[in-house]
Design a protein around this motif. Sequence first.
Motif, PDB file in Angstrom:
ATOM      1  N   VAL A 140       0.813  -1.150   0.038  1.00  0.00           N
ATOM      2  CA  VAL A 140      -0.037   0.057  -0.093  1.00  0.00           C
ATOM      3  C   VAL A 140       0.844   1.270  -0.019  1.00  0.00           C
ATOM      4  O   VAL A 140       2.170   1.240   0.501  1.00  0.00           O
ATOM      5  CB  VAL A 140      -0.925   0.084   1.338  1.00  0.00           C
ATOM      6  N   ALA A 141       0.242   2.436  -0.640  1.00  0.00           N
ATOM      7  CA  ALA A 141       1.028   3.576  -0.759  1.00  0.00           C
ATOM      8  C   ALA A 141       1.574   4.345   0.652  1.00  0.00           C
ATOM      9  O   ALA A 141       2.629   4.305   0.484  1.00  0.00           O
ATOM     10  CB  ALA A 141       0.087   4.691  -1.517  1.00  0.00           C
ATOM     11  N   ALA A 142       0.953   4.072   1.740  1.00  0.00           N
ATOM     12  CA  ALA A 142       1.315   4.424   2.935  1.00  0.00           C
ATOM     13  C   ALA A 142       2.685   3.941   3.616  1.00  0.00           C
ATOM     14  O   ALA A 142       3.414   4.298   4.161  1.00  0.00           O
ATOM     15  CB  ALA A 142       0.260   4.271   4.151  1.00  0.00           C
ATOM     16  N   ASP A 143       2.882   2.428   3.200  1.00  0.00           N
ATOM     17  CA  ASP A 143       3.836   1.624   3.573  1.00  0.00           C
ATOM     18  C   ASP A 143       5.085   2.356   2.629  1.00  0.00           C
ATOM     19  O   ASP A 143       6.274   2.267   3.046  1.00  0.00           O
ATOM     20  CB  ASP A 143       3.704   0.311   3.391  1.00  0.00           C
ATOM     21  N   LEU A 144       4.877   2.292   1.507  1.00  0.00           N
ATOM     22  CA  LEU A 144       5.816   2.881   0.411  1.00  0.00           C
ATOM     23  C   LEU A 144       6.360   4.050   0.747  1.00  0.00           C
ATOM     24  O   LEU A 144       7.573   4.587   0.713  1.00  0.00           O
ATOM     25  CB  LEU A 144       5.446   2.754  -1.027  1.00  0.00           C
ATOM     26  N   GLU A 145       5.390   4.871   1.164  1.00  0.00           N
ATOM     27  CA  GLU A 145       5.774   6.467   1.716  1.00  0.00           C
ATOM     28  C   GLU A 145       6.942   6.255   2.776  1.00  0.00           C
ATOM     29  O   GLU A 145       7.712   7.087   2.813  1.00  0.00           O
ATOM     30  CB  GLU A 145       4.454   7.113   1.891  1.00  0.00           C
ATOM     31  N   ARG A 146       6.496   5.197   3.872  1.00  0.00           N
ATOM     32  CA  ARG A 146       7.371   5.269   5.198  1.00  0.00           C
ATOM     33  C   ARG A 146       8.838   4.853   4.428  1.00  0.00           C
ATOM     34  O   ARG A 146       9.718   5.518   4.940  1.00  0.00           O
ATOM     35  CB  ARG A 146       7.199   4.079   5.763  1.00  0.00           C
ATOM     36  N   CYS A 147       9.101   4.229   3.381  1.00  0.00           N
ATOM     37  CA  CYS A 147      10.406   3.786   2.867  1.00  0.00           C
ATOM     38  C   CYS A 147      10.782   4.970   2.219  1.00  0.00           C
ATOM     39  O   CYS A 147      12.070   5.325   2.362  1.00  0.00           O
ATOM     40  CB  CYS A 147      10.165   2.515   1.928  1.00  0.00           C
ATOM     41  N   ARG A 148      10.097   5.568   1.503  1.00  0.00           N
ATOM     42  CA  ARG A 148      10.524   6.960   0.634  1.00  0.00           C
ATOM     43  C   ARG A 148      11.084   7.922   1.583  1.00  0.00           C
ATOM     44  O   ARG A 148      12.184   8.529   1.692  1.00  0.00           O
ATOM     45  CB  ARG A 148       9.553   7.263  -0.121  1.00  0.00           C
ATOM     46  N   GLU A 149      10.408   8.152   2.853  1.00  0.00           N
ATOM     47  CA  GLU A 149      10.791   9.086   3.994  1.00  0.00           C
ATOM     48  C   GLU A 149      12.207   8.501   4.359  1.00  0.00           C
ATOM     49  O   GLU A 149      12.970   9.574   4.609  1.00  0.00           O
ATOM     50  CB  GLU A 149       9.816   9.324   4.831  1.00  0.00           C
ATOM     51  N   LEU A 150      12.350   7.242   4.715  1.00  0.00           N
ATOM     52  CA  LEU A 150      13.471   6.909   5.460  1.00  0.00           C
ATOM     53  C   LEU A 150      14.662   7.130   4.276  1.00  0.00           C
ATOM     54  O   LEU A 150      15.824   7.535   4.732  1.00  0.00           O
ATOM     55  CB  LEU A 150      13.466   5.395   5.705  1.00  0.00           C
ATOM     56  N   GLY A 151      14.352   6.918   3.211  1.00  0.00           N
ATOM     57  CA  GLY A 151      15.399   7.112   2.253  1.00  0.00           C
ATOM     58  C   GLY A 151      15.828   8.579   2.030  1.00  0.00           C
ATOM     59  O   GLY A 151      17.139   8.648   1.915  1.00  0.00           O
ATOM     60  N   ALA A 152      14.839   9.422   2.400  1.00  0.00           N
ATOM     61  CA  ALA A 152      15.273  10.835   2.256  1.00  0.00           C
ATOM     62  C   ALA A 152      15.963  11.139   3.260  1.00  0.00           C
ATOM     63  O   ALA A 152      16.978  11.913   3.367  1.00  0.00           O
ATOM     64  CB  ALA A 152      13.913  11.751   1.877  1.00  0.00           C
ATOM     65  N   THR A 153      15.650  10.727   4.617  1.00  0.00           N
ATOM     66  CA  THR A 153      16.321  10.987   5.973  1.00  0.00           C
ATOM     67  C   THR A 153      17.513  10.684   6.009  1.00  0.00           C
ATOM     68  O   THR A 153      18.510  11.271   5.994  1.00  0.00           O
ATOM     69  CB  THR A 153      15.336  10.277   6.865  1.00  0.00           C
ATOM     70  N   LEU A 154      17.652   9.367   5.393  1.00  0.00           N
ATOM     71  CA  LEU A 154      19.042   8.788   5.435  1.00  0.00           C
ATOM     72  C   LEU A 154      20.063   9.422   4.491  1.00  0.00           C
ATOM     73  O   LEU A 154      21.190   9.800   4.796  1.00  0.00           O
ATOM     74  CB  LEU A 154      19.135   7.241   5.115  1.00  0.00           C
ATOM     75  N   ALA A 155      19.593   9.819   3.300  1.00  0.00           N
ATOM     76  CA  ALA A 155      20.563  10.199   2.208  1.00  0.00           C
ATOM     77  C   ALA A 155      20.837  11.767   2.881  1.00  0.00           C
ATOM     78  O   ALA A 155      21.901  12.264   2.544  1.00  0.00           O
ATOM     79  CB  ALA A 155      19.987  10.438   0.788  1.00  0.00           C
ATOM     80  N   SER A 156      20.200  12.450   3.253  1.00  0.00           N
ATOM     81  CA  SER A 156      20.363  13.864   3.925  1.00  0.00           C
ATOM     82  C   SER A 156      20.991  13.884   5.044  1.00  0.00           C
ATOM     83  O   SER A 156      22.039  14.882   5.043  1.00  0.00           O
ATOM     84  CB  SER A 156      18.886  14.700   4.095  1.00  0.00           C
ATOM     85  N   GLY A 157      20.973  12.989   5.730  1.00  0.00           N
ATOM     86  CA  GLY A 157      21.918  12.875   7.237  1.00  0.00           C
ATOM     87  C   GLY A 157      23.086  12.554   6.469  1.00  0.00           C
ATOM     88  O   GLY A 157      24.032  13.162   7.230  1.00  0.00           O
ATOM     89  N   LEU A 158      23.291  11.748   5.800  1.00  0.00           N
ATOM     90  CA  LEU A 158      24.660  11.320   5.116  1.00  0.00           C
ATOM     91  C   LEU A 158      25.285  12.493   4.553  1.00  0.00           C
ATOM     92  O   LEU A 158      26.515  12.842   4.700  1.00  0.00           O
ATOM     93  CB  LEU A 158      24.451  10.186   4.111  1.00  0.00           C
ATOM     94  N   ALA A 159      24.562  13.178   3.668  1.00  0.00           N
ATOM     95  CA  ALA A 159      24.930  14.605   2.841  1.00  0.00           C
ATOM     96  C   ALA A 159      25.501  15.405   3.920  1.00  0.00           C
ATOM     97  O   ALA A 159      26.613  16.150   3.665  1.00  0.00           O
ATOM     98  CB  ALA A 159      23.968  14.905   2.164  1.00  0.00           C
ATOM     99  N   MET A 160      24.806  15.692   4.830  1.00  0.00           N
ATOM    100  CA  MET A 160      25.130  16.709   5.999  1.00  0.00           C
ATOM    101  C   MET A 160      26.361  15.995   7.016  1.00  0.00           C
ATOM    102  O   MET A 160      26.603  16.893   7.935  1.00  0.00           O
ATOM    103  CB  MET A 160      23.874  17.167   6.815  1.00  0.00           C
ATOM    104  N   GLY A 161      26.502  14.860   6.895  1.00  0.00           N
ATOM    105  CA  GLY A 161      27.585  14.552   7.969  1.00  0.00           C
ATOM    106  C   GLY A 161      27.174  14.071   9.315  1.00  0.00           C
ATOM    107  O   GLY A 161      27.879  13.895  10.337  1.00  0.00           O
ATOM    108  N   VAL A 162      25.744  14.074   9.378  1.00  0.00           N
ATOM    109  CA  VAL A 162      25.202  13.772  10.814  1.00  0.00           C
ATOM    110  C   VAL A 162      25.544  12.430  11.139  1.00  0.00           C
ATOM    111  O   VAL A 162      25.637  12.194  12.480  1.00  0.00           O
ATOM    112  CB  VAL A 162      23.596  13.937  10.574  1.00  0.00           C
ATOM    113  N   PHE A 163      25.640  11.339  10.299  1.00  0.00           N
ATOM    114  CA  PHE A 163      25.945  10.077  10.696  1.00  0.00           C
ATOM    115  C   PHE A 163      27.500   9.784  10.489  1.00  0.00           C
ATOM    116  O   PHE A 163      28.138  10.047   9.607  1.00  0.00           O
ATOM    117  CB  PHE A 163      25.359   9.077   9.580  1.00  0.00           C
TER     118      PHE A 163
END
Length: 163
Positions: A140-163
């Motif tokens: 369902v779209a809501a579950d895929l949206e959770r995955c998409r959001e996690l992707g955006a969060t991880l990538a931006s954290g990686l780009a900003m050097g948070v992790f």
Amino acid sequence: MKTLLVIYHSMTGGTEQMARAFVAGATVEESVTTRLLHASTAQATDVLAADAYVFATPENLAAIAGLMKDFFDRCYYPALDRINGRPYATLICAGSDGQNAARQIERIATGWRLRQVAEPLIVCSHAQTPEQILAPKTLVAADLERCRELGATLASGLAMGVF
Ligand SMILES: Cc1cc2nc3c(=O)[nH]c(=O)nc-3n(C[C@H](O)[C@H](O)[C@H](O)COP(=O)(O)O)c2cc1C
């Protein structure tokens, strides 16, 4: 450029949809390269070359899928002590549970001295009968949206050097 490596296996399509939704979210971050590799083709050199990881697998028989285990079996020692401290997250597609698969990946990742930067994201397909379990999955779209959001969060954290 940082590299985010997504390694996945999927038998009936659910985990693949989760991995692709994650990648769609992550690719919004232009300063991170996101690579999607099937577990059967991923090599230790791919692991060594990445800055962060996502392990995406179905839960089969209360365990990670066999091909995901094969990936870890092949790459564990060649990468041991060479990827310490790198961040990772986990995507699990399950019928109704998923906890054991998440725990197994956590133990392997602990051995690799990786850092878990998000709670395992588990999506249940609610398949019960053999026919439902073996049928192609449409999440369902809501579950895929959770995955998409996690992707955006991880990538931006990686780009900003948070992790
Ligand atoms: C052989 C087999 C064993 C399974 N065992 C479990 C299980 O232990 N726990 C669970 O929650 N789901 C179990 N499932 C259901 C799958 O996790 C579920 O169908 C999921 O959508 C599979 O992901 P995929 O579509 O990426 O292959 C099993 C499925 C198969 C085919």
